[in-house]
Each structure stands twice: as structure tokens, then as C-alpha cells.
Design an enzyme around this catalytic site. Structure first.
Site, PDB file in Angstrom:
ATOM      1  N   CYS A  27      33.129  61.952  32.311  1.00  0.00           N
ATOM      2  CA  CYS A  27      31.724  61.797  31.964  1.00  0.00           C
ATOM      3  C   CYS A  27      30.828  62.557  32.950  1.00  0.00           C
ATOM      4  O   CYS A  27      30.903  63.770  33.070  1.00  0.00           O
ATOM      5  CB  CYS A  27      31.383  60.308  31.894  1.00  0.00           C
ATOM      6  SG  CYS A  27      29.915  59.930  30.909  1.00  0.00           S
ATOM      7  N   HIS A  28      29.958  61.864  33.714  1.00  0.00           N
ATOM      8  CA  HIS A  28      29.075  62.497  34.693  1.00  0.00           C
ATOM      9  C   HIS A  28      29.745  62.707  36.050  1.00  0.00           C
ATOM     10  O   HIS A  28      29.166  63.356  36.928  1.00  0.00           O
ATOM     11  CB  HIS A  28      27.807  61.657  34.892  1.00  0.00           C
ATOM     12  CG  HIS A  28      26.891  61.621  33.708  1.00  0.00           C
ATOM     13  ND1 HIS A  28      27.131  60.808  32.610  1.00  0.00           N
ATOM     14  CD2 HIS A  28      25.738  62.288  33.432  1.00  0.00           C
ATOM     15  CE1 HIS A  28      26.157  60.971  31.723  1.00  0.00           C
ATOM     16  NE2 HIS A  28      25.306  61.869  32.189  1.00  0.00           N
ATOM     17  N   ALA A  29      30.954  62.189  36.234  1.00  0.00           N
ATOM     18  CA  ALA A  29      31.615  62.265  37.536  1.00  0.00           C
ATOM     19  C   ALA A  29      31.805  63.689  38.061  1.00  0.00           C
ATOM     20  O   ALA A  29      31.801  63.893  39.282  1.00  0.00           O
ATOM     21  CB  ALA A  29      32.962  61.543  37.486  1.00  0.00           C
ATOM     22  N   TRP A  52      29.782  65.854  38.553  1.00  0.00           N
ATOM     23  CA  TRP A  52      28.699  66.183  39.478  1.00  0.00           C
ATOM     24  C   TRP A  52      29.199  66.184  40.923  1.00  0.00           C
ATOM     25  O   TRP A  52      28.817  67.025  41.721  1.00  0.00           O
ATOM     26  CB  TRP A  52      27.576  65.157  39.342  1.00  0.00           C
ATOM     27  CG  TRP A  52      26.459  65.573  38.450  1.00  0.00           C
ATOM     28  CD1 TRP A  52      26.096  66.847  38.095  1.00  0.00           C
ATOM     29  CD2 TRP A  52      25.529  64.701  37.804  1.00  0.00           C
ATOM     30  NE1 TRP A  52      25.002  66.813  37.265  1.00  0.00           N
ATOM     31  CE2 TRP A  52      24.634  65.522  37.071  1.00  0.00           C
ATOM     32  CE3 TRP A  52      25.363  63.310  37.776  1.00  0.00           C
ATOM     33  CZ2 TRP A  52      23.578  64.994  36.321  1.00  0.00           C
ATOM     34  CZ3 TRP A  52      24.320  62.795  37.027  1.00  0.00           C
ATOM     35  CH2 TRP A  52      23.434  63.620  36.303  1.00  0.00           C
TER      36      TRP A  52
END
Length: 204
Positions: free
Chosen positions: A113-115, A117
């Protein structure tokens, strides 16, 4: 048939809050069911707060503090998502160094997912094929990655997925990569990063 990772220690790195709970609990269960030893690592001791989207969910006890442990104590790293979770971790130097050290040591890393980043901040995606939540795509491309829209992508020991809908594929692939062990290509890729942070601290 699930790969056997009996005895393998797997760090789950999370912020004190903002974790998408299912992206922590389902990979955690997959590691346990395959015989692995999941360890919850955060930036402070106590408990961390899970979320279902924007709603508070359960809390979970921290096993190790990131500034007091190092990648050499684990066989793999899992990075759950949620928006606030990786957004906070990428501002914490100990978390960035801890993450980068897994690449230096050639150990499997899985991010959903957003990990990713945090992977951008650790400067470890250059030249790799990855996926993520769509809004992270531009950051990954700007960091030198090739972004693709697939449920799960594996590149030299790095596993990435897009959303909780991809968890079944993500979990299967992360367990498979942990079972395979260290990837020399993962370490060589990290060595080519010119400005990457140094490795983590030894666990006491």
C-alpha cells in the site's frame, strides 16, 4: 502448500499509530502459520494503534524499539501500510536506517500500500520494479523505480503490493521469499546506492 519458515525472525516495522490493521495482522498470521517468529518493532515502547481506514481499531504490544535493535537480528522485514504510518516512519532516522540495512544484508523486504514511501526515503527502489497504492506511484518513479499495476511484484527479494485486496498474493509471496533466504542481488543493489543510510544497531 505454504513454504516453511520455521525459526525465521521477521520484523514488522510500524509507527505508533496510523497502521492499516489488516495489513499488519494478516501478514503476521501468515508468518506465524508458516512457522516464523513475527516481531513488532516501532519507534517507541508500549502499544501501537491500528486503524480500519480512518477509524481506530485494536492496539498491539511493541516487542522492540527501532533505535535499540538492528536488521542483523532478523531474517526479513515487513512494512504494513496505512497513510500516516509510513509517512511518519520516513521522518525517523532510525527507521530509515533500519530499513536500508535489510537491503545491505540482502534480506527479504515486503511492503504494501503506502509503505513504499519508506523505501523511497531509504533510497532502495532505484532500478527496481515495484507496485504500491496508486498515489505513491509518482514518488516511486521519481526515486528511480519502475511502477507497475499488479497485485504483487517481486524484484530481487523485494515484495510489493497495492492494497488490502492484494493481501492473499502478498502474504504468499512474502513467505516464499523469506523461505528462500538472503538475496545476493538485493545486497548488490543496495551497494550501488550512493547516498544510502548506514546499517542499524545490534539488538541487545
Amino acid at each position: 502448500m505454504t513454504a516453511d519458515i520455521t525459526g525465521r525472525a521477521v520484523a514488522f516495522l510500524v509507527a505508533p499509530e496510523g497502521i492499516e490493521q489488516v495489513e499488519l495482522t494478516e501478514p503476521w498470521t501468515a508468518v506465524e502459520q508458516a512457522g516464523g517468529d513475527p516481531v513488532l518493532v516501532s519507534t517507541q515502547s508500549g502499544r501501537v494503534q491500528g486503524f480500519h481506514h480512518l477509524d481506530k481499531a485494536d492496539t498491539f504490544p511493541v516487542d522492540a524499539v527501532v533505535g535499540e535493535t538492528g536488521a542483523d537480528s532478523y531474517d526479513a522485514l515487513v512494512l504494513p501500510g496505512g497513510v500516516a504510518n509510513p509517512d511518519y516512519l520516513r521522518t525517523v532516522g532510525d527507521a530509515v536506517r533500519f530499513t536500508h540495512a535489510f537491503f545491505e544484508q540482502g534480506k527479504p523486504v515486503a511492503a504494501i500500500c503506502h509503505a513504499p514511501w519508506l523505501l523511497v526515503e531509504a533510497d532502495v527502489v532505484r532500478g527496481r520494479t515495484v507496485t504500491s497504492f496508486p498515489s505513491v506511484r509518482t514518488d516511486l518513479v521519481n526515486a528511480g523505480a519502475e511502477w507497475v499495476d499488479r497485485e504483487v511484484v517481486t524484484d530481487r527479494g523485494l515484495v510489493t503490493s497495492r492494497t488490502p485486496k492484494d493481501l492473499a498474493a502478498f502474504n504468499a509471496k512474502l513467505v516464499e521469499e523469506i523461505a528462500e533466504g538472503e538475496h545476493r542481488a538485493q545486497a548488490r543493489s543496495a551497494e550501488r546506492v550512493s547516498a544510502g543510510p548506514a546499517g542499524g544497531h545490534s539488538r541487545k
